[in-house]
Every structure is written in C-alpha cells, then in structure tokens.
Design an enzyme around this catalytic site. Structure first.
Site, PDB file in Angstrom:
ATOM      1  N   GLY A  10       0.811  -1.213   0.000  1.00 42.17           N
ATOM      2  CA  GLY A  10       0.000   0.000   0.000  1.00 42.17           C
ATOM      3  C   GLY A  10       0.850   1.271   0.000  1.00 42.17           C
ATOM      4  CG  ASN A  32      -5.841  -8.531   1.142  1.00 41.56           C
ATOM      5  OD1 ASN A  32      -5.433  -7.395   0.908  1.00 41.56           O
ATOM      6  ND2 ASN A  32      -6.918  -8.771   1.881  1.00 41.56           N
ATOM      7  CG  ASP A  58      -7.187 -12.066   4.850  1.00 44.58           C
ATOM      8  OD1 ASP A  58      -6.621 -11.516   5.825  1.00 44.58           O
ATOM      9  OD2 ASP A  58      -8.403 -11.967   4.619  1.00 44.58           O
ATOM     10  CB  SER A 124      -5.084   6.937  12.914  1.00 47.71           C
ATOM     11  OG  SER A 124      -5.717   8.145  12.580  1.00 47.71           O
ATOM     12  CB  THR A 126      -8.678   8.879  13.971  1.00 49.55           C
ATOM     13  OG1 THR A 126     -10.073   9.082  13.982  1.00 49.55           O
ATOM     14  CG2 THR A 126      -8.391   7.417  14.098  1.00 49.55           C
ATOM     15  CE1 TYR A 149      -8.430   3.409   9.279  1.00 51.20           C
ATOM     16  CE2 TYR A 149      -8.774   5.599  10.193  1.00 51.20           C
ATOM     17  CZ  TYR A 149      -7.924   4.630   9.688  1.00 51.20           C
ATOM     18  OH  TYR A 149      -6.579   4.892   9.605  1.00 51.20           O
ATOM     19  CE  LYS A 153      -5.721   2.181  11.603  1.00 44.37           C
ATOM     20  NZ  LYS A 153      -4.878   1.058  11.150  1.00 44.37           N
ATOM     21  CG  ASN A 198     -12.549   8.406   0.926  1.00 44.48           C
ATOM     22  OD1 ASN A 198     -13.704   8.559   0.571  1.00 44.48           O
ATOM     23  ND2 ASN A 198     -11.933   7.230   0.890  1.00 44.48           N
ATOM     24  NE  ARG A 292     -14.251  14.723   5.717  1.00 48.44           N
ATOM     25  CZ  ARG A 292     -13.033  14.338   5.326  1.00 48.44           C
ATOM     26  NH1 ARG A 292     -12.862  13.804   4.123  1.00 48.44           N
ATOM     27  NH2 ARG A 292     -11.985  14.490   6.109  1.00 48.44           N
ATOM     28  N   PRO A 293     -19.263  15.642   8.095  1.00 44.82           N
ATOM     29  CG  PRO A 293     -21.293  14.479   7.938  1.00 44.82           C
ATOM     30  CD  PRO A 293     -20.227  15.123   7.096  1.00 44.82           C
ATOM     31  N   GLY A 294     -17.995  14.601  11.253  1.00 43.93           N
ATOM     32  CA  GLY A 294     -16.881  13.891  11.899  1.00 43.93           C
ATOM     33  C   GLY A 294     -15.572  14.661  11.871  1.00 43.93           C
TER      34      GLY A 294
HETATM   35  P1  NAD Z   1      -3.283   1.359   1.989  1.00 46.32           P
HETATM   36  O1  NAD Z   1      -4.688   0.918   1.825  1.00 46.32           O
HETATM   37  O2  NAD Z   1      -2.592   1.985   0.832  1.00 46.32           O
HETATM   38  O3  NAD Z   1      -2.379   0.118   2.480  1.00 46.32           O
HETATM   39  C1  NAD Z   1      -2.907  -0.925   3.266  1.00 46.32           C
HETATM   40  C2  NAD Z   1      -2.506  -2.229   2.595  1.00 46.32           C
HETATM   41  O4  NAD Z   1      -3.014  -3.313   3.377  1.00 46.32           O
HETATM   42  C3  NAD Z   1      -3.101  -2.389   1.183  1.00 46.32           C
HETATM   43  O5  NAD Z   1      -2.060  -2.751   0.298  1.00 46.32           O
HETATM   44  C4  NAD Z   1      -4.128  -3.491   1.332  1.00 46.32           C
HETATM   45  O6  NAD Z   1      -4.237  -4.263   0.148  1.00 46.32           O
HETATM   46  C5  NAD Z   1      -3.556  -4.280   2.495  1.00 46.32           C
HETATM   47  N1  NAD Z   1      -4.522  -5.057   3.271  1.00 46.32           N
HETATM   48  C6  NAD Z   1      -5.691  -4.649   3.831  1.00 46.32           C
HETATM   49  N2  NAD Z   1      -6.266  -5.682   4.500  1.00 46.32           N
HETATM   50  C7  NAD Z   1      -5.435  -6.759   4.348  1.00 46.32           C
HETATM   51  C8  NAD Z   1      -5.476  -8.102   4.787  1.00 46.32           C
HETATM   52  N3  NAD Z   1      -6.504  -8.573   5.504  1.00 46.32           N
HETATM   53  N4  NAD Z   1      -4.456  -8.932   4.447  1.00 46.32           N
HETATM   54  C9  NAD Z   1      -3.428  -8.464   3.694  1.00 46.32           C
HETATM   55  N5  NAD Z   1      -3.321  -7.214   3.256  1.00 46.32           N
HETATM   56  C10 NAD Z   1      -4.321  -6.370   3.577  1.00 46.32           C
HETATM   57  O7  NAD Z   1      -3.215   2.316   3.254  1.00 46.32           O
HETATM   58  P2  NAD Z   1      -2.032   3.212   3.791  1.00 46.32           P
HETATM   59  O8  NAD Z   1      -2.400   4.622   3.586  1.00 46.32           O
HETATM   60  O9  NAD Z   1      -0.741   2.706   3.290  1.00 46.32           O
HETATM   61  O10 NAD Z   1      -2.181   2.938   5.348  1.00 46.32           O
HETATM   62  C11 NAD Z   1      -1.453   1.911   5.995  1.00 46.32           C
HETATM   63  C12 NAD Z   1      -1.951   1.784   7.417  1.00 46.32           C
HETATM   64  O11 NAD Z   1      -1.814   3.039   8.071  1.00 46.32           O
HETATM   65  C13 NAD Z   1      -3.425   1.413   7.526  1.00 46.32           C
HETATM   66  O12 NAD Z   1      -3.579   0.535   8.624  1.00 46.32           O
HETATM   67  C14 NAD Z   1      -4.101   2.733   7.799  1.00 46.32           C
HETATM   68  O13 NAD Z   1      -5.299   2.586   8.510  1.00 46.32           O
HETATM   69  C15 NAD Z   1      -3.049   3.432   8.637  1.00 46.32           C
HETATM   70  N6  NAD Z   1      -3.171   4.893   8.582  1.00 46.32           N
HETATM   71  C16 NAD Z   1      -3.144   5.514   7.373  1.00 46.32           C
HETATM   72  C17 NAD Z   1      -3.285   6.909   7.314  1.00 46.32           C
HETATM   73  C18 NAD Z   1      -3.287   7.614   5.981  1.00 46.32           C
HETATM   74  O14 NAD Z   1      -3.638   8.788   5.940  1.00 46.32           O
HETATM   75  N7  NAD Z   1      -2.902   7.004   4.880  1.00 46.32           N
HETATM   76  C19 NAD Z   1      -3.431   7.638   8.495  1.00 46.32           C
HETATM   77  C20 NAD Z   1      -3.429   6.979   9.717  1.00 46.32           C
HETATM   78  C21 NAD Z   1      -3.297   5.590   9.749  1.00 46.32           C
HETATM   79  C1  UD1 Z   2      -8.907  11.364   7.687  1.00 47.98           C
HETATM   80  C2  UD1 Z   2      -9.655  10.610   8.740  1.00 47.98           C
HETATM   81  C3  UD1 Z   2      -8.681   9.990   9.714  1.00 47.98           C
HETATM   82  C4  UD1 Z   2      -7.713   9.115   8.960  1.00 47.98           C
HETATM   83  C5  UD1 Z   2      -7.016   9.919   7.880  1.00 47.98           C
HETATM   84  C6  UD1 Z   2      -6.176   9.052   7.011  1.00 47.98           C
HETATM   85  C7  UD1 Z   2     -11.855  11.703   8.957  1.00 47.98           C
HETATM   86  C8  UD1 Z   2     -12.765  12.471   9.861  1.00 47.98           C
HETATM   87  N1  UD1 Z   2     -10.603  11.466   9.418  1.00 47.98           N
HETATM   88  O1  UD1 Z   2      -8.224  12.452   8.318  1.00 47.98           O
HETATM   89  O2  UD1 Z   2      -9.392   9.210  10.646  1.00 47.98           O
HETATM   90  O3  UD1 Z   2      -6.737   8.574   9.840  1.00 47.98           O
HETATM   91  O4  UD1 Z   2      -7.996  10.542   7.030  1.00 47.98           O
HETATM   92  O5  UD1 Z   2      -6.943   8.209   6.206  1.00 47.98           O
HETATM   93  O6  UD1 Z   2     -12.231  11.334   7.859  1.00 47.98           O
HETATM   94  N2  UD1 Z   2     -11.083  18.077   2.845  1.00 47.98           N
HETATM   95  C9  UD1 Z   2     -11.727  18.921   1.965  1.00 47.98           C
HETATM   96  N3  UD1 Z   2     -12.096  18.424   0.757  1.00 47.98           N
HETATM   97  C10 UD1 Z   2     -11.850  17.139   0.375  1.00 47.98           C
HETATM   98  C11 UD1 Z   2     -11.186  16.278   1.292  1.00 47.98           C
HETATM   99  C12 UD1 Z   2     -10.816  16.790   2.516  1.00 47.98           C
HETATM  100  O7  UD1 Z   2     -11.964  20.070   2.281  1.00 47.98           O
HETATM  101  O8  UD1 Z   2     -12.235  16.741  -0.737  1.00 47.98           O
HETATM  102  C13 UD1 Z   2     -10.660  18.623   4.150  1.00 47.98           C
HETATM  103  C14 UD1 Z   2     -11.282  17.900   5.327  1.00 47.98           C
HETATM  104  O9  UD1 Z   2     -12.519  18.452   5.653  1.00 47.98           O
HETATM  105  C15 UD1 Z   2     -10.202  18.119   6.389  1.00 47.98           C
HETATM  106  C16 UD1 Z   2      -8.885  18.190   5.601  1.00 47.98           C
HETATM  107  O10 UD1 Z   2      -9.267  18.461   4.255  1.00 47.98           O
HETATM  108  O11 UD1 Z   2     -10.408  19.332   6.995  1.00 47.98           O
HETATM  109  C17 UD1 Z   2      -8.107  16.912   5.653  1.00 47.98           C
HETATM  110  O12 UD1 Z   2      -8.979  15.847   5.290  1.00 47.98           O
HETATM  111  P1  UD1 Z   2      -8.465  14.364   4.989  1.00 47.98           P
HETATM  112  O13 UD1 Z   2      -7.336  14.406   4.032  1.00 47.98           O
HETATM  113  O14 UD1 Z   2      -9.650  13.532   4.638  1.00 47.98           O
HETATM  114  O15 UD1 Z   2      -7.854  13.914   6.391  1.00 47.98           O
HETATM  115  P2  UD1 Z   2      -8.511  13.905   7.859  1.00 47.98           P
HETATM  116  O16 UD1 Z   2      -9.952  14.128   7.811  1.00 47.98           O
HETATM  117  O17 UD1 Z   2      -7.717  14.825   8.706  1.00 47.98           O
END
Ligand code: NAD
Ligand code: UD1
Length: 339
Positions: A10, A32, A58, A124, A126, A149, A153, A198, A292-294
């Site tokens: 990922g 996976n 997995d 996270s 979060t 989600y 965590k 997102n 956006r809610p949350g």
């Molecule tokens: P990502 O989706 O790009 O990477 C996650 C990887 O895990 C993917 O390649 C997916 O195919 C794999 N995966 C999911 N479920 C699996 C399973 N059951 N078995 C094997 N592989 C599996 O996400 P990322 O952005 O690289 O995030 C990595 C981790 O960090 C995640 O746990 C995510 O929740 C956490 N995290 C990410 C962010 C962010 O903003 N990207 C922020 C906070 C925490």
């Molecule tokens: C989000 C998640 C957080 C998660 C993280 C990584 C929520 C509430 N939080 O963080 O739990 O760990 O992603 O996956 O979803 N924004 C816009 N327009 C967009 C997209 C985002 O204005 O199209 C704004 C959002 O309102 C926020 C900021 O940009 O204020 C950052 O958003 P985002 O990148 O989604 O991250 P978080 O919400 O901080």
C-alpha cells in the site's frame, strides 16, 4: 534485521519498504492487494535494485502466515494491513472490525507461536477524538472516535496494550500518524486511491491533472485562522523513516511505546491549496461546501517524544509535499496499471 511489512504493497508500506532497504534491512511483503496493485511492489524493487519476497495472502490467515514466518525468520513485523476509508467504514462497519482486528489477532498469535516479539502498528491521530487541548501529546487519554475505522485503531491499540501487559518480552510500538501526503521523489510510487479520493491531497492532485473538475472545501466557518480545518500534514517519506527508527527501537526495548508521527505544525485547507498552486505554478478550481460530518476543526501533533526517544523528526517541507505529490500524479494520472 528482517522486517515483514504486512500490508506492505500500500501507500505507506511501499515507501517504508524503500526506506527499510536503504537502511540495510531485509524486507518481506505480505498483502492481499485489496487496496493495492502488484505493480507497486515491482516499482519498489526497481527503486531498491533488488527482489523483494512478496506473499499474496490475507494476513488474518494464520496458516499461510505461519508458512511465511517458518520460511523467512522475521525479526520485526510492521502492521499496515487494514481498511482505511473513513466514510466506507460507517457503511460496512462489520467488515472493518473483522478485517482490521482479525489481522492483528492473527499476527499476534503467529508471532507468539514463532517466537517473534516485535511489532510496529499503524495507528492514527483519530484515536485522540475531538482534541481538548493542542498540540496532541501521546499521554493524553484516547478520546471518542468519529467512525468505525477510528474505533478499529482504538481497539487495536488496547489489544496490543493488553498483550504487552501479559507478555513482558513483547515489544510493541504504536505509531499515531497525522496526515501523510506526498510521494517518493522519483515519482514512481505514490498514493493510488480507488475511485473518488476521500482525502484532501489525492483530491487536489486529481484536480491538478484534470481528472476531477473542482475541489470541494468542506467548511469555511471553523474557528481557525481562515475558517477552514487545520491538520498536521507529514511527508510519507519522513513517515516511512519513522518506521525504520521505530523498528530499531523495538529491537532494543521491551513493552509498549506510543509515538506521534507528525511535524507539529498545522496548516489550513486553504493554505494547502495555495501552497500547491504556488509550488507547482498552476491554479486549482475549488468551491466551499458544507462541513463534512466527523471533522474536527484543528489537529496537530506534539512531535517531541519521537525526536527525543527515537531520534526521528520530519525533515521535508510543505514545498516537498506539494511538489512530490504533483510529480507522482502527473507521471501516473491513472495510478498504477493493473496486473
Ligand atoms: P493502503 O490501503 O494503501 O495500504 C494498506 C494495505 O493493506 C493495502 O495494500 C491493502 O491491500 C492491504 N490489506 C488490507 N487488509 C489486508 C489483509 N486482511 N491482508 C493483507 N493485506 C491487507 O493504506 P495506507 O495509507 O498505506 O495505510 C497503511 C496503514 O496506516 C493502515 O492501517 C491505515 O489505517 C493506517 N493509517 C493511514 C493513514 C493515511 O492517511 N494514509 C493515516 C493513519 C493511519
Ligand atoms: C482522515 C480521517 C482519519 C484518517 C485519515 C487518514 C476523517 C474524519 N478522518 O483524516 O481518521 O486517519 O484521514 O486516512 O475522515 N477536505 C476537503 N475536501 C476534500 C477532502 C478533505 O476540504 O475533498 C478537508 C477535510 O474536511 C479536512 C482536511 O481536508 O479538513 C483533511 O482531510 P483528509 O485528508 O480527509 O484527512 P482527515 O480528515 O484529517
């Protein structure tokens, strides 16, 4: 040391694979491909100049996981394998709990059976919930999460905390990421969201290359410097380096340790848009939309603990984050190819 990156294909996993290899470690990937593509691993191999053992499974599957541990003699596991789309988690919460918690339980059980004692977990910011005070410090009590989600965590952190209490030989590092953005400076690996992004930066990048017409900024009436939400954006390569430091720490220490991985600096959504425009010399089309809610209005880290204990701090600038995101998106407007 030999490091198993569970979910290593990922976004954060691929960047961590590059930094782990650059620091002289052996890397093994298990994924996976539910949210990634094999091409991402091939590009990591091209960057590091060596073949990386990559297992398609997995991570919740104990039998297949055991085979990897028997074959590879893993020193440290970094557990990225999880579903991460916040909005989707409110629609299919049971799948989120099943996947994100089963993967951790299977890893813990197989590690125990195989005598592997060190785990780094992708948590996270979060888990702090609605900040009562800023910056966010690791010893603040976890808050109320805004999504299933987030709760996965929070629950994973608790499971790992309990596991450490019961087994003093276990070493677990909880890394609380703030907002990872950016891409490797080569532009060959980066974030490849499926469908409509997102998160803010992938959305901005897709507007910049003409894949989407206009960014919606969610809310401009927050009690912040310009009314838009403030976040702690961190370059994914800095974040990846944090995993190298955390793994080295886990080799030397027992018990549970928690670190924020952020820069300690908050930028508003509008500041991010303006910085992206300035650095990449382009204009982004955007409009204001309802909140956006949350979403919390402000969230940024106290990043001192990771500096003091891990010897890690973010080095890349906001300009690097904007430039590298755009380079990746321009070179790969459709993300990674299939297959
Ligand atoms: P990502 O989706 O790009 O990477 C996650 C990887 O895990 C993917 O390649 C997916 O195919 C794999 N995966 C999911 N479920 C699996 C399973 N059951 N078995 C094997 N592989 C599996 O996400 P990322 O952005 O690289 O995030 C990595 C981790 O960090 C995640 O746990 C995510 O929740 C956490 N995290 C990410 C962010 C962010 O903003 N990207 C922020 C906070 C925490
Ligand atoms: C989000 C998640 C957080 C998660 C993280 C990584 C929520 C509430 N939080 O963080 O739990 O760990 O992603 O996956 O979803 N924004 C816009 N327009 C967009 C997209 C985002 O204005 O199209 C704004 C959002 O309102 C926020 C900021 O940009 O204020 C950052 O958003 P985002 O990148 O989604 O991250 P978080 O919400 O901080």
């Amino acid at each position: 040391m030999k490091v198993l990156l569970a979910g290593g294909a990922g976004y954060i996993g691929t960047h961590t694979a590059v930094e782990m290899a650059a620091a002289g470690n052996e890397v093994v990937i298990a994924d996976n491909f539910s949210n990634s593509k094999p091409e991402a691993v091939r590009r990591v191999e091209a960057l590091v100049g060596e073949k990386i053992p990559c297992y398609y499974l997995d991570v919740a599957d104990k039998k297949l996981l055991t085979e990897i541990f028997e074959k590879e003699k893993i020193d440290v596991v970094v557990h990225f394998a999880g579903l991460k789309a916040v909005a989707e988690s409110t629609k299919i919460p049971v799948e989120y709990y099943r996947n994100n918690i089963d993967t951790t339980l299977s890893l813990l059980e197989v590690m125990q059976e195989q005598g592997c004692r060190r785990l780094i977990f992708s948590s996270s910011a979060t888990v702090y919930g609605e900040p009562k005070k800023l910056p966010l410090v690791e010893d603040m009590p976890p808050g109320v999460c805004a999504s299933p989600y987030g709760w996965t965590k929070w629950m994973n952190e608790q499971i790992l905390r309990d596991a450490c209490c019961a087994n003093p030989e276990l070493s677990v590092v909880l890394l609380r990421y703030f907002n990872p953005i950016g891409a490797h400076e080569s532009g060959t690996i980066g974030e490849d969201p499926q469908g409509i992004p997102n998160n803010l930066f992938p959305y901005i990048a897709q507007v910049a290359v003409g894949k989407r017409p206009c960014l919606s900024i969610f809310g401009n009436d927050y009690p912040t410097k310009d009314g838009t939400c403030v976040r702690d954006y961190i370059h994914v390569v800095d974040l990846a380096k944090g995993h190298v430091k955390a793994s080295a720490y886990a080799m030397e220490h027992e018990g549970l340790a928690t670190f924020n991985l952020g820069t300690g600096v908050g930028y508003s959504v509008l500041e991010m848009v303006k910085a992206f425009e300035r650095v990449n010399e382009l204009k982004l089309s955007y409009q204001f939309a309802p909140r956006r809610p949350g979403d919390v209005s402000e969230c940024y880290a106290d990043a001192k603990k990771a500096k003091e204990i891990l010897g890690w701090e973010a080095e890349k600038t906001l300009e690097d984050m904007c430039r590298d995101t755009y380079r990746w998106q321009s070179k790969n407007p459709q993300g990674y190819p299939e297959g």
